[in-house]
Design a protein around this motif. Structure first.
Motif, PDB file in Angstrom:
ATOM      1  N   ARG A 613      20.592 -70.103 -16.958  1.00 50.43           N
ATOM      2  CA  ARG A 613      21.606 -69.060 -17.056  1.00 50.43           C
ATOM      3  C   ARG A 613      22.340 -68.865 -15.732  1.00 50.43           C
ATOM      4  O   ARG A 613      21.760 -69.007 -14.657  1.00 50.43           O
ATOM      5  N   LEU A 614      23.617 -68.509 -15.853  1.00 49.27           N
ATOM      6  CA  LEU A 614      24.373 -68.086 -14.675  1.00 49.27           C
ATOM      7  C   LEU A 614      23.688 -66.861 -14.075  1.00 49.27           C
ATOM      8  O   LEU A 614      23.234 -65.973 -14.806  1.00 49.27           O
ATOM      9  N   ILE A 618      25.794 -65.259  -7.318  1.00 47.91           N
ATOM     10  CA  ILE A 618      26.341 -66.601  -7.085  1.00 47.91           C
ATOM     11  C   ILE A 618      27.568 -66.541  -6.179  1.00 47.91           C
ATOM     12  O   ILE A 618      27.894 -67.509  -5.491  1.00 47.91           O
ATOM     13  N   VAL A 630      25.735 -74.521 -16.509  1.00 48.88           N
ATOM     14  CA  VAL A 630      25.015 -73.256 -16.569  1.00 48.88           C
ATOM     15  C   VAL A 630      25.401 -72.533 -17.849  1.00 48.88           C
ATOM     16  O   VAL A 630      26.502 -72.720 -18.396  1.00 48.88           O
ATOM     17  N   VAL A 632      26.248 -69.230 -20.145  1.00 46.06           N
ATOM     18  CA  VAL A 632      26.804 -67.871 -20.104  1.00 46.06           C
ATOM     19  C   VAL A 632      26.526 -67.228 -21.455  1.00 46.06           C
ATOM     20  O   VAL A 632      27.082 -67.655 -22.478  1.00 46.06           O
ATOM     21  N   SER A 640      28.639 -61.325 -13.035  1.00 46.63           N
ATOM     22  CA  SER A 640      28.310 -62.694 -12.611  1.00 46.63           C
ATOM     23  C   SER A 640      29.512 -63.618 -12.779  1.00 46.63           C
ATOM     24  O   SER A 640      29.762 -64.497 -11.951  1.00 46.63           O
ATOM     25  N   LEU A 644      31.533 -65.612  -9.940  1.00 47.16           N
ATOM     26  CA  LEU A 644      31.828 -67.042 -10.079  1.00 47.16           C
ATOM     27  C   LEU A 644      33.291 -67.319  -9.729  1.00 47.16           C
ATOM     28  O   LEU A 644      33.615 -68.329  -9.091  1.00 47.16           O
ATOM     29  N   ILE A 655      30.315 -75.372 -18.178  1.00 48.27           N
ATOM     30  CA  ILE A 655      29.856 -74.105 -18.756  1.00 48.27           C
ATOM     31  C   ILE A 655      29.396 -74.327 -20.197  1.00 48.27           C
ATOM     32  O   ILE A 655      30.069 -75.013 -20.983  1.00 48.27           O
TER      33      ILE A 655
END
Length: 927
Positions: A613-614, A618, A630, A632, A640, A644, A655
């Motif tokens: 997971r994100l 980050i 990753v 979402v 988050s 990003l 993604i």
């Protein structure tokens, strides 16, 4: 020290004492580097937040007091290192190493390639086809009114037989010319000698008067004067640089008499330079086919091409696989076996020890000398990069990007002209391909080799060199260890075929810089055994447990960490201590979430975290350039995504979108994502790869209209899912910089091709659909797709309308990929490539055959029909077939020819069936 080591690396054959002294100096330089790194980590380097707070004399004094012990310890190390440096310098003077750099400096060696010049035609195998093809290339243009000089260049790996082939061509057609010459250049060309040899050959005067006193300019003038009115054929063999060629070319003038020049080289850029500007005259020499390699092997040992006893068949196949179609390797090993008792035990022994263990055998030694010429010609920085490939197991397919990052982590790459280290590293990689030292395994649409492999013969050479220079210690192959066993500088374990690989308990690992393990072992060295690692690469290991990485925080110099197919579920919190880490790749592991302090990795550039997971924070990782795959979903906060979007250096984003359409807060997530993409595209984002889970009610519908402003600066857009846009998105027409587009749209309407055809930079298009809009005809207009080079078009519905190519359509298209359904040979799908013959630039046609529900005959008929139909109209195109879902074929009594999942060519059933099918269903004639 580095300057001295570089100087010694350029000497081909060092004296044994100098080699040992060099290895000690290299080890000493590593220890000095480790000492400096230790000082930076323990004394100089401080957390950026703490550094901001520590201002003034008092704070600095406190820091010095706290690091007093470390300073004292490192000072002691420096004194000891200085003493060792002084001692090494004294040994150099005492033994006068400068005066005896080479063990063979006083001996002029015999050129190991000389026998190739005098090989008898009847002893050769597989030469006829390449010889005739080369003669045909040389003959092209002879009937033209303007009879220009033509240069053809043969390029390929050392040992492929380039000299032998060119000699056969020379002997076959040389007498058709007024004069001819065959001259070798070599790595260190003497231009006066080369020009003298050409002059004496073309004139036929062995002792040409006054020739010894002539300088280069005089020799060139004499040659031009003699060749002015003569049709000549000159072979220039073994050119190593583009520097030598222009001088030779000046002497071989254009006299419009249809003269011919044939050159050979191991280096692609040299071959292109010789043929410039007509690069189509570069002839890439291929390895021997399995059949011809077997014939050559048997002929050398048993005197006949078909006399190999049955009990040796499997062994000979194993040996030939190691030779990889390299004629020199086949002949060398066959010559060795021919001189030994012909027993199965003897053959098994040599099969198991092909490579460095046979270096003292004359035939094998001669082969290695020839291959070594290419290695010795490499600049020092490429030698180091090439030797590092001995870290990989035999026949391993090596990813380019991972290899380059490992080179960077080891410090092999230096910045050049403002380029990023990754760009310089890729240039090194391409240069090794260019020099035929590594082979591209696959090439992408942009002709970049994403994967490579090393020919077994080259691998034997670099493993031998690595062991000799104490560069790599490789353990595997029945627990056989190559390289130093007392102290490892780099350690590679190949446990894929056995799990009882053991590293000697006496081996010192504390100074090792790289550690790789492939496969599972009960005796994997502990991370606590290492202190100076820069690279950790663990693949296909299902026996490691989470606690194995508990000590990873101690490896403060670690820059590269890859775990692939490793059965662990979490990383320790100590991962945040790795302040030098630049690349973290977690591929197909059990890790779902990363530790919270992962955000402390301020130097991390590349994060590959499939199924992870994100994470929050980050945005603190401002060095990130790539974030791949990753997840979402609605369990992460939208902040988050906002973070990003603040990554100003991010170039590539992958993604997995897992926010359900029915989620109550879906709108807030989609808005945050679009805002995130807008900011990233304004920064440096150029590559976007996106997927979603359609089966669980997740779509990308929100991207149809809401992407505003549009991502105009994107260069690559790829969809990795079964989701289809219901129509072409409005922003698609504004992708003026996109070069690769992989998009799903259902249904496809004519306007889709109209919009995509107007994209000015598009080079590769993959268009997936379930069906074409009812009644629609898809027309590829002559005005669209002006730059497109590769086109993949898939429809998963058997009833689709035709795809029509107008005259002049896709003027630069070289590869076309499409799909047909074998069980529905009477469906309209057979018409969908009308006018394909209008695509004049097409070189490769790849047809995926959907075998579901079809029997063997239907599949064969489909393939044969396409092959024969295209032979009538586009016979210059290479056609490949790929059979899909063969496990779901209909059962019948005759399944002949259906082994394997891929089939090339068009051999099939009776011609009458093919003709009927052609007439009724495969109409590819002009429209």
């Amino acid at each position: 020290m580095n300057a001295l080591l570089l100087k010694l690396s350029d000497i081909d054959d060092l004296d044994i004492q100098v080699k040992e002294w060099r290895n000690q100096i290299r080890e000493l330089s590593y220890e000095i580097e480790d000492c400096i790194d230790d000082f930076v980590h323990r004394v100089e380097q401080r957390d950026p937040e703490k550094r901001k707070k520590m201002k003034g004399f008092f704070q600095e004094s406190i820091h010095k007091l706290r690091t007093l012990g470390a300073r004292s310890e490192i000072a002691s190390k420096i004194l000891k290192l200085k003493a060792r440096v002084d001692h090494a310098s004294e040994r150099r003077k005492r033994y006068n190493f400068d005066g005896v750099p080479s063990s063979s400096s006083m001996v002029v060696p015999i050129d190991p390639r000389l026998p190739a010049l005098y090989a008898e035609a009847e002893s050769l195998v597989g030469i006829d086809g390449p010889r005739d093809e080369l003669i045909e290339r040389l003959a092209e243009g002879e009937a033209n009114l303007v009879r220009k000089l033509k240069v053809v260049s043969v390029v390929g790996l050392g040992g492929l037989g380039k000299t032998t082939l060119s000699r056969q061509v020379y002997d076959r057609i040389g007498r058709q010319f007024d004069c001819r010459a065959f001259v070798s250049v070599s790595q260190k060309p003497d231009m006066r000698k080369i020009l003298r040899n050409i002059l004496t050959s073309v004139t036929g005067i062995e002792h040409y008067p006054g020739i010894e006193a002539c300088d280069e300019e005089q020799l060139i003038n004499k040659l031009r004067g003699f060749l002015n009115d003569k049709r000549y054929f000159v072979v220039i063999d073994d050119i190593w640089s583009t520097v030598a060629w222009p001088t030779i070319r000046c002497a071989l003038l254009e006299n419009n008499l249809c003269s011919r020049i044939l050159t050979t080289t191991r280096i692609t850029s040299v071959a292109r330079s010789c043929c410039s500007p007509d690069y189509s005259n570069v002839y890439e020499m291929k390895p021997l086919s399995d059949i011809n390699a077997g014939k050559l092997f048997a002929k050398r040992i048993f005197g006949s091409e078909d006399q190999c006893p049955s009990q040796f068949k499997d062994l000979s196949n194993d040996i030939l696989r190691k030779c990889g179609g390299l004629p020199l390797a086949v002949i060398s090993i066959a010559s060795l076996l021919a001189s030994k008792p012909c027993t199965k035990e003897q053959w098994e022994s040599y099969r198991n020890h092909i490579g460095s263990a046979l270096e003292d055998v004359p035939s094998v030694s001669n082969m290695q000398k020839i291959i070594s010429l290419s290695y010795n010609d490499l600049p020092h920085y490429l030698k180091t990069c090439l030797l590092y490939l001995s870290m990989f197991p035999e026949d391993f397919v090596i990813p380019r990007d991972q290899l380059v990052r490992r080179w960077i982590a080891e410090g092999f790459i230096s910045t050049c002209g403002g380029q990023r280290l990754e760009q310089v590293g890729e240039c090194y990689y391409n240069e090794l391909i260019n020099r035929s030292m590594i082979m591209p395994a696959t090439q992408e649409w942009d002709r970049r080799a994403v994967f490579c492999r090393v020919h077994d013969v080259i691998l034997d050479l670099i493993v031998s060199k690595s062991a000799e220079e104490k560069f790599v210690t490789a353990v595997g192959n029945n627990n056989h260890t190559l390289g130093p066993q007392d102290k490892a500088c780099r350690l590679s374990l190949d446990c894929r075929d056995q799990d009882n690989i053991v590293v000697s308990s006496s081996m010192v690992l504390s100074k090792a810089r790289s550690f790789s393990i492939y496969g599972s072992s009960e005796h994997t060295p502990l991370l606590s055994d290492f202190q100076a690692l820069r690279v950790i690469n663990i693949e296909q290991n299902r026996k490691l447990e989470n606690h194995y990485f508990d000590d990873i925080g101690r490896l403060v110099q670690l820059k590269y960490l890859t775990l692939q197919e490793v059965n662990i579920s979490k990383l320790p919190d100590q991962i945040g201590e790795l302040q030098q880490l630049e690349s973290l790749e977690l591929r197909w592991t059990g890790i779902k979430e990363l530790p919270k302090n992962i955000v402390r990795l301020k130097k991390l550039k590349f994060l590959y975290a499939s199924n992870v997971r994100l994470f929050e924070g980050i945005g603190n990782m401002q060095a990130l350039q790539e974030v791949r795959y990753v997840k979402v979903d609605s369990s992460i906060p939208t902040t988050s995504l906002d973070e990003l979007g603040n990554l100003a250096e991010l170039r590539y984003l992958g993604i997995d979108w897992l926010v359900s359409d029915s989620s109550s807060d879906q709108k807030s997530y989609t808005d945050s994502f679009v805002s995130c993409m807008d900011r990233l595209c304004r920064f440096k984002l150029r590559y976007l790869n996106i997927a979603c889970d359609v089966e669980n009610g997740i779509s990308l519908d929100f991207l149809l209209d809401s992407w505003s402003p549009p991502p105009c600066l994107l260069e690559n857009f790829v969809m990795r899912s079964a989701y289809y846009f219901p129509r072409i998105p409005e922003w698609a027409s504004l992708l003026s910089n996109v070069t690769l587009l992989d998009i799903n749209i259902n249904p496809v309407r004519p306007e889709v091709l109209q919009v995509l055809g107007c994209l000015p930079s598009l080079l590769s298009l993959s268009l997936y659909t379930r069906e074409v809009a009812p009644g629609a005809t898809l027309i590829i207009c002559s005005s669209g797709f002006q730059c497109l080079e590769e086109f993949e078009f898939y429809s998963w519905n058997i009833a689709m309308g035709p795809l029509v190519f107008e005259v002049g359509a896709m003027p630069k298209l070289e590869k076309f990929v499409f799909r047909l359904v074998a069980r529905c040979i009477e469906s309209p799908c057979g018409n969908f490539y009308l006018g394909l013959q209008h695509v004049r630039s097409l070189k490769h046609l790849l047809v995926d055959i959907d075998c579901r529900g079809a029997n063997a005959e239907e599949v064969q008929i489909t393939e044969a029909a396409i092959k024969n139909a295209t032979d009538l109209t586009i016979n210059h195109v290479r056609i490949d077939f790929s059979r899909l879902w063969m496990d779901q074929m209909a059962k019948d009594d005759d399944a002949g020819g259906m082994e394997g999942s891929e089939h090339r060519g068009g051999e099939g059933p009776a011609e009458s069936s093919t003709k009927i099918l052609l007439q009724q269903h495969f109409k590819i004639f002009p429209v």
